[in-house]
Design a protein around this motif. Structure first.
Motif, PDB file in Angstrom:
ATOM      1  N   ILE A  36      -8.544   1.535 -11.196  1.00 34.37           N
ATOM      2  CA  ILE A  36      -8.295   0.121 -10.898  1.00 34.37           C
ATOM      3  C   ILE A  36      -7.917  -0.375 -12.278  1.00 34.37           C
ATOM      4  N   SER A  68      -4.259  10.050  -0.152  1.00 32.28           N
ATOM      5  CA  SER A  68      -4.911   8.886  -0.669  1.00 32.28           C
ATOM      6  C   SER A  68      -3.834   7.724  -0.652  1.00 32.28           C
ATOM      7  N   TYR A  69      -4.080   6.767  -1.191  1.00 28.56           N
ATOM      8  CA  TYR A  69      -3.415   5.538  -1.382  1.00 28.56           C
ATOM      9  C   TYR A  69      -3.679   4.556  -2.460  1.00 28.56           C
ATOM     10  N   PHE A  70      -2.833   3.595  -2.841  1.00 29.06           N
ATOM     11  CA  PHE A  70      -3.130   2.718  -3.757  1.00 29.06           C
ATOM     12  C   PHE A  70      -2.565   1.375  -3.338  1.00 29.06           C
ATOM     13  N   ARG A 101       0.778  -1.422   0.139  1.00 26.35           N
ATOM     14  CA  ARG A 101      -0.007  -0.034  -0.054  1.00 26.35           C
ATOM     15  C   ARG A 101       0.948   1.284  -0.091  1.00 26.35           C
ATOM     16  N   ASP A 159      -6.333  -1.652  -6.222  1.00 24.63           N
ATOM     17  CA  ASP A 159      -7.092  -0.960  -5.349  1.00 24.63           C
ATOM     18  C   ASP A 159      -6.739   0.474  -5.047  1.00 24.63           C
ATOM     19  N   ARG A 160      -7.618   1.355  -4.629  1.00 29.35           N
ATOM     20  CA  ARG A 160      -6.983   2.764  -4.044  1.00 29.35           C
ATOM     21  C   ARG A 160      -8.449   3.544  -3.159  1.00 29.35           C
ATOM     22  N   PRO A 166      -7.556  10.102  -5.302  1.00 29.54           N
ATOM     23  CA  PRO A 166      -8.078   8.828  -5.492  1.00 29.54           C
ATOM     24  C   PRO A 166      -9.083   8.640  -6.736  1.00 29.54           C
ATOM     25  N   VAL A 221      -2.418  -0.775 -10.632  1.00 30.85           N
ATOM     26  CA  VAL A 221      -2.949  -0.539  -9.355  1.00 30.85           C
ATOM     27  C   VAL A 221      -4.257  -1.473  -9.236  1.00 30.85           C
ATOM     28  N   ILE A 240      -7.276   7.705  -9.896  1.00 32.11           N
ATOM     29  CA  ILE A 240      -6.643   6.617 -10.068  1.00 32.11           C
ATOM     30  C   ILE A 240      -7.600   5.704 -10.376  1.00 32.11           C
ATOM     31  N   CYS A 292       0.123   8.528  -0.888  1.00 31.24           N
ATOM     32  CA  CYS A 292       0.627   9.473  -1.821  1.00 31.24           C
ATOM     33  C   CYS A 292      -0.544  10.550  -1.773  1.00 31.24           C
TER      34      CYS A 292
END
Length: 206
Positions: free
Chosen positions: A36, A59-61, A24, A51-52, A31, A49, A34, A27
């Motif tokens: 999938i 955010s995160y991915f 994970r 998931d996010r 999201p 990617v 971003i 960033c």
């Protein structure tokens, strides 16, 4: 495809060993932008990617990193707390600010020397013999996902090559390159154009 122009720094905030290594990456992206299945270059490595989440700015991915990828990239980059240079893939109409980058690492280089030079930093990177034909002065190379211009090249007696780069203060500040030190490892990708020219020369010679 990418350009080697880093858009943000990310931090690996969770590592899970499954069949592959699941990461994970925190960033500052939104999201909502971003997708999938989208590709994001992580310090020069094209990853997908899966998931996010989070919110814009926080955010995160999630990505899966195979054992093959780990074996061919710089050591200690896939650990919790590691910073990554992030660049989403090009969209139609985007500016090509660096050079064409695929996100496929050709080899791992080692920082052979690190010296201040004016306000910049002079790096000398040692690369394996397989990359020597593709590295030329004033040519382009990608180091940890950053598009850079080669300043100098020195061919070594064992067939390997050393090349010099200048890292300006802005690049050092907005990428992980400012934290590099002697002996560190970096992901290298040679210029796609150089690869095709070398292949053409091989065919003509053969």
């Amino acid at each position: 495809m990418f350009t080697g122009i880093v858009q943000a720094l990310g931090t690996i905030d969770k590592v899970e060993q499954r069949g592959d290594l699941r990461l994970r990456v925190a960033c500052p992206f939104d999201p909502a932008t971003i997708d999938i299945g989208a590709s994001i270059a992580c310090s020069g490595v094209c990853l997908t990617v899966i998931d996010r989440g989070g919110t814009a700015g926080e955010s995160y991915f999630l990505v899966d990193v195979s054992a093959e990828t780990i074996s061919r990239t710089a050591k200690k980059m896939w650990v919790e707390g590691a910073e990554l240079n992030l660049e989403p893939s090009l969209r139609l109409g985007d500016e090509l600010g660096g050079h064409i980058v695929t996100g496929h690492v050709d080899a791992v280089g080692k920082i052979a020397d690190w010296q201040p030079e004016g306000d910049s930093t002079r790096l000398t990177i040692h690369a394996p013999a397989a990359l020597a034909p593709f590295i030329a002065a004033k040519g382009s190379i990608t180091v940890d996902g950053v598009s850079l211009t080669v300043n100098s090249v020195e061919d070594r007696t064992d067939g390997s090559v050393s090349f010099g780069l200048n890292i300006i203060p802005h690049t050092a500040e907005v990428t992980t390159l400012g934290a590099l030190r002697q002996g560190g490892e970096v992901n290298l990708e040679v210029d796609t154009l150089a690869r095709y020219l070398y292949r053409m020369q091989q065919l003509r010679a053969g």
